[in-house]
Design an enzyme around this catalytic site. Structure first.
Site, PDB file in Angstrom:
ATOM      1  N   SER A  51      34.221  28.684  38.599  1.00  0.00           N
ATOM      2  CA  SER A  51      33.484  28.329  39.814  1.00  0.00           C
ATOM      3  C   SER A  51      33.852  26.905  40.265  1.00  0.00           C
ATOM      4  CB  SER A  51      31.986  28.447  39.549  1.00  0.00           C
ATOM      5  OG  SER A  51      31.635  27.595  38.483  1.00  0.00           O
ATOM      6  N   LYS A 110      40.322  28.661  25.815  1.00  0.00           N
ATOM      7  CA  LYS A 110      38.857  28.693  25.707  1.00  0.00           C
ATOM      8  C   LYS A 110      38.403  29.722  26.745  1.00  0.00           C
ATOM      9  CE  LYS A 110      35.266  27.782  27.189  1.00  0.00           C
ATOM     10  NZ  LYS A 110      34.364  28.896  27.578  1.00  0.00           N
ATOM     11  N   CYS A 146      37.574  36.966  42.684  1.00  0.00           N
ATOM     12  CA  CYS A 146      37.733  35.780  43.543  1.00  0.00           C
ATOM     13  C   CYS A 146      38.480  36.131  44.812  1.00  0.00           C
ATOM     14  CB  CYS A 146      38.451  34.668  42.792  1.00  0.00           C
ATOM     15  SG  CYS A 146      40.166  35.063  42.492  1.00  0.00           S
ATOM     16  N   PHE A 196      34.923  34.769  33.371  1.00  0.00           N
ATOM     17  CA  PHE A 196      34.603  36.081  32.788  1.00  0.00           C
ATOM     18  C   PHE A 196      35.238  37.228  33.550  1.00  0.00           C
ATOM     19  CE2 PHE A 196      31.577  36.206  36.256  1.00  0.00           C
ATOM     20  CZ  PHE A 196      31.537  37.554  36.570  1.00  0.00           C
ATOM     21  N   GLU A 224      32.686  32.814  27.401  1.00  0.00           N
ATOM     22  CA  GLU A 224      31.853  33.245  26.275  1.00  0.00           C
ATOM     23  C   GLU A 224      31.140  34.565  26.580  1.00  0.00           C
ATOM     24  OE1 GLU A 224      31.514  30.830  28.365  1.00  0.00           O
ATOM     25  OE2 GLU A 224      29.526  29.903  28.407  1.00  0.00           O
ATOM     26  N   ARG A 225      31.274  35.056  27.842  1.00  0.00           N
ATOM     27  CA  ARG A 225      30.576  36.301  28.167  1.00  0.00           C
ATOM     28  C   ARG A 225      31.406  37.527  27.779  1.00  0.00           C
ATOM     29  NH1 ARG A 225      28.951  34.704  34.229  1.00  0.00           N
ATOM     30  NH2 ARG A 225      29.178  32.499  33.797  1.00  0.00           N
ATOM     31  N   GLU A 263      28.934  31.592  47.515  1.00  0.00           N
ATOM     32  CA  GLU A 263      29.650  32.723  46.924  1.00  0.00           C
ATOM     33  C   GLU A 263      28.611  33.581  46.199  1.00  0.00           C
ATOM     34  OE1 GLU A 263      32.215  31.784  43.551  1.00  0.00           O
ATOM     35  OE2 GLU A 263      33.654  33.275  44.244  1.00  0.00           O
TER      36      GLU A 263
HETATM   37  P1  NAD Z   1      32.235  29.527  35.436  1.00  0.00           P
HETATM   38  O1  NAD Z   1      32.657  28.339  36.233  1.00  0.00           O
HETATM   39  O2  NAD Z   1      30.798  29.724  35.157  1.00  0.00           O
HETATM   40  O3  NAD Z   1      32.961  29.518  34.010  1.00  0.00           O
HETATM   41  C1  NAD Z   1      34.352  29.355  33.888  1.00  0.00           C
HETATM   42  C2  NAD Z   1      34.652  28.704  32.545  1.00  0.00           C
HETATM   43  O4  NAD Z   1      34.054  27.405  32.518  1.00  0.00           O
HETATM   44  C3  NAD Z   1      34.111  29.462  31.337  1.00  0.00           C
HETATM   45  O5  NAD Z   1      35.066  29.441  30.313  1.00  0.00           O
HETATM   46  C4  NAD Z   1      32.863  28.694  30.974  1.00  0.00           C
HETATM   47  O6  NAD Z   1      32.584  28.739  29.582  1.00  0.00           O
HETATM   48  C5  NAD Z   1      33.198  27.274  31.385  1.00  0.00           C
HETATM   49  N1  NAD Z   1      32.008  26.516  31.800  1.00  0.00           N
HETATM   50  C6  NAD Z   1      30.888  27.005  32.370  1.00  0.00           C
HETATM   51  N2  NAD Z   1      30.012  26.006  32.589  1.00  0.00           N
HETATM   52  C7  NAD Z   1      30.585  24.865  32.157  1.00  0.00           C
HETATM   53  C8  NAD Z   1      30.176  23.496  32.136  1.00  0.00           C
HETATM   54  N3  NAD Z   1      28.999  23.127  32.606  1.00  0.00           N
HETATM   55  N4  NAD Z   1      31.027  22.591  31.629  1.00  0.00           N
HETATM   56  C9  NAD Z   1      32.233  22.961  31.156  1.00  0.00           C
HETATM   57  N5  NAD Z   1      32.670  24.245  31.150  1.00  0.00           N
HETATM   58  C10 NAD Z   1      31.862  25.194  31.654  1.00  0.00           C
HETATM   59  O7  NAD Z   1      32.860  30.815  36.185  1.00  0.00           O
HETATM   60  P2  NAD Z   1      32.613  32.337  35.845  1.00  0.00           P
HETATM   61  O8  NAD Z   1      31.236  32.711  36.268  1.00  0.00           O
HETATM   62  O9  NAD Z   1      33.053  32.656  34.474  1.00  0.00           O
HETATM   63  O10 NAD Z   1      33.668  33.024  36.843  1.00  0.00           O
HETATM   64  C11 NAD Z   1      33.385  33.309  38.182  1.00  0.00           C
HETATM   65  C12 NAD Z   1      33.916  32.228  39.095  1.00  0.00           C
HETATM   66  O11 NAD Z   1      35.326  32.082  38.918  1.00  0.00           O
HETATM   67  C13 NAD Z   1      33.737  32.568  40.569  1.00  0.00           C
HETATM   68  O12 NAD Z   1      33.358  31.394  41.250  1.00  0.00           O
HETATM   69  C14 NAD Z   1      35.117  33.011  41.005  1.00  0.00           C
HETATM   70  O13 NAD Z   1      35.391  32.862  42.380  1.00  0.00           O
HETATM   71  C15 NAD Z   1      35.969  32.112  40.196  1.00  0.00           C
HETATM   72  N6  NAD Z   1      37.319  32.628  40.060  1.00  0.00           N
HETATM   73  C16 NAD Z   1      38.307  31.997  40.735  1.00  0.00           C
HETATM   74  C17 NAD Z   1      39.595  32.465  40.665  1.00  0.00           C
HETATM   75  C18 NAD Z   1      40.705  31.778  41.403  1.00  0.00           C
HETATM   76  O14 NAD Z   1      41.864  32.039  41.100  1.00  0.00           O
HETATM   77  N7  NAD Z   1      40.409  30.904  42.340  1.00  0.00           N
HETATM   78  C19 NAD Z   1      39.886  33.585  39.876  1.00  0.00           C
HETATM   79  C20 NAD Z   1      38.850  34.200  39.174  1.00  0.00           C
HETATM   80  C21 NAD Z   1      37.569  33.703  39.276  1.00  0.00           C
END
Ligand code: NAD
Length: 499
Positions: free
Chosen positions: A226, A173, A281, A149, A176-177, A384
């Protein structure tokens, strides 16, 4: 209330699974839209459209493909304000910050306009008598990406720009937020001349992600989010034989040496720790001053700067420092971790727990927090937080500070502030973290370098954008060819003897 769609084969398609999730305006706490959550049947439709469209796109010469991206850059600039406002409305970040989100993605698109150069193959003349050998980079076919998101414009562009420049079809994909901007980007790509089916957006949650992971036609998966989800996607995607790259969470340390310019270090920490409400991140979430005297000087400079931060909705003007966090659940999680820090003995030097914004009491605003005397066993250090919370861990020496950052399970970004070139050089060489700043708090590589962390912050071999992206989105084919080199006599070829 607005009902969002998928974008499949050039059309906005209403969700048919019957499942939806709420999209909030984080500043007011109101639900402003419903996002459809795709079923595996809906994903199948997108994959079928992608598979039908990709061969012609893959056979289009790279220069023509690049021209679509050129036009797309113009359209992004044309619609910058509109995109930024839509992004701020769903994410909560300020409009200047949202423009930065679009801009950093746009720069990756610009880099991908160089696809004809990047995709040039290799050629060895006369590898043997009459034998030439050459290699070419071919598209994978149907590729997919799952994005977080916090950068709903930049991260999708990190993925789809190189994928499409390389001749693939790409299914996004998004989170969804905040799914509106990804839908707008897909429309703009088609306005730029992209054929239908090459870039599609399928909204959803785990069900849509699992459909991607298990779909036999999808060749590669990019993921940013994450770490627990990154590990899951990497494991399942790889075991299904796909090419997968996953980028996860972070806990970025900034080491402040006694010789650092303390005003510069404090300014950097405030920008890197609290900008975008800490939802980056590459945010700095741990300050590591070396020596108690450095720590005292740093805290003294940080406190007034943090107390001055202006928190507000994106509509309140460009002087707002940061907006709300993305959901009520994110806010609760941050405040729960802050409580754990207090319970576990850290000193809360700036306490934002009672923060409330008049007129926006239901918004997901979180006040700025600063902790001192944090230790590595505390949850606020290990986890985090992804909010406006900076933890200070005092280190007795440079070696102790270095070891602290090296021992943390995450390895996305880090920084050192010092005037000493020798210390800076040693740090850059020895640290086991992917992106390093020297007197630069958020060392995000530009589009033509690659972006990626180490340890539990990334899974897979290749980084995002830069030359790695062209490797990730293509596969190499090497051809060895021999043509008759003899003179044609009497209708027959006479081959020269091979050595
Ligand atoms: P998230 O892991 O909750 O969601 C990321 C994606 O995964 C979304 O599209 C979500 O719909 C999907 N998802 C969520 N739960 C799932 C599940 N159980 N099974 C399959 N798919 C699922 O992350 P977020 O809260 O949207 O974003 C924040 C996180 O992203 C933080 O941890 C941040 O550090 C990380 N991030 C990392 C980078 C990088 O380059 N390393 C860059 C941006 C964000």
């Amino acid at each position: 209330m607005q009902e969002l769609t998928h974008y499949i084969n050039g059309e906005h398609v209403t969700g048919s699974s019957g499942r939806f999730s709420d999209v909030f305006n984080p500043a007011t706490g109101e639900v402003q839209a419903r996002c459809p959550l795709a079923s595996s049947e809906e994903m199948d439709k997108a994959v079928a459209a992608a598979a039908a469209a990709q061969p012609a796109w893959g056979a289009t010469n790279p220069q023509r493909r690049a021209r679509v991206l050129m036009k797309f850059v113009d359209l992004l600039n044309r619609d910058m304000q509109k995109l930024a406002e839509a992004l701020s409305r769903e994410h909560g970040k300020t409009v200047p910050d949202a423009k930065g989100d679009v801009q950093r993605g746009l720069e990756v698109v610009e880099y991908c306009i160089g696809a004809p150069q990047m995709l040039k193959g290799e050629f060895t003349d006369s590898a043997g008598p009459g034998i030439d050998m050459y290699s070419m980079r071919q598209p994978l076919g149907v590729t997919a990406g799952i994005t977080p998101f916090n950068f709903p414009a930049m991260i999708p562009m990190w993925m789809f720009a190189p994928a499409i420049a390389c001749g693939n079809a790409f299914i996004l994909k998004p989170s969804e937020r905040d799914p509106s901007v990804p839908l707008m980007l897909a429309e703009l790509m088609e306005e730029a001349g992209l054929p239908k089916g090459i870039l599609q957006v399928v909204n959803g949650d785990k069900e849509a992600v699992d459909a991607i992971l298990d779909h036999p036609v999808i060749q590669s998966i990019g993921f940013v989010g994450s770490t627990p989800i990154a590990e899951y996607i990497y494991g399942r995607g790889c075991s299904n034989g796909k090419r997968v790259q996953c980028f996860g969470g972070a806990k970025n340390h900034m080491i402040v040496m006694p010789d650092a310019d303390m005003d510069q270090a404090a300014d950097a920490l405030v920008g890197a720790g609290y900008g975008a409400a800490g939802e980056r991140c590459m945010a700095i979430s741990v300050a590591v001053p070396v020596g108690d005297e450095t720590a005292d000087r740093l805290i003294e400079k940080l406190v007034p700067r943090i107390e001055k931060l202006k928190v507000g909705p994106y509509t309140a003007g460009d002087d707002v420092d940061y907006g709300p966090v993305v959901t009520a659940a994110a806010k609760e999680n941050i405040l729960r971790l802050v409580e754990s820090g207090v319970e576990q003995g850290a000193k809360l030097v700036v306490d934002g727990r009672d923060f409330s914004l008049q007129g926006y009491e239901d918004g997901f605003f979180v006040g700025a927090h600063l902790f001192d005397h944090v230790t590595p066993e505390m949850d606020i250090y290990k986890k985090e937080i992804f909010g406006p919370v900076l933890s200070t861990v005092r280190a007795g020496s440079y070696e102790e500070a270095l070891k602290l950052a090296m021992d943390h399970e995450y390895g996305n970004g880090t920084a050192i502030f010092t005037r000493d070139g020798d210390t800076a050089r040693d740090f850059a060489n020895r640290i086991n973290i992917g992106m390093v700043g020297i007197n630069v708090p958020i060392p995000v590589p530009l589009a033509y370098h690659t972006f990626g962390g180490w340890k539990k912050s990334a899974f897979g071999d290749l980084n995002q954008h830069g030359p790695d992206a062209f490797k990730f989105y293509t596969r190499t084919k090497t051809i060895t060819s021999r043509w008759p080199s003899g003179l044609k006599e009497g209708g027959e070829f006479h081959f020269k003897a091979m050595d």
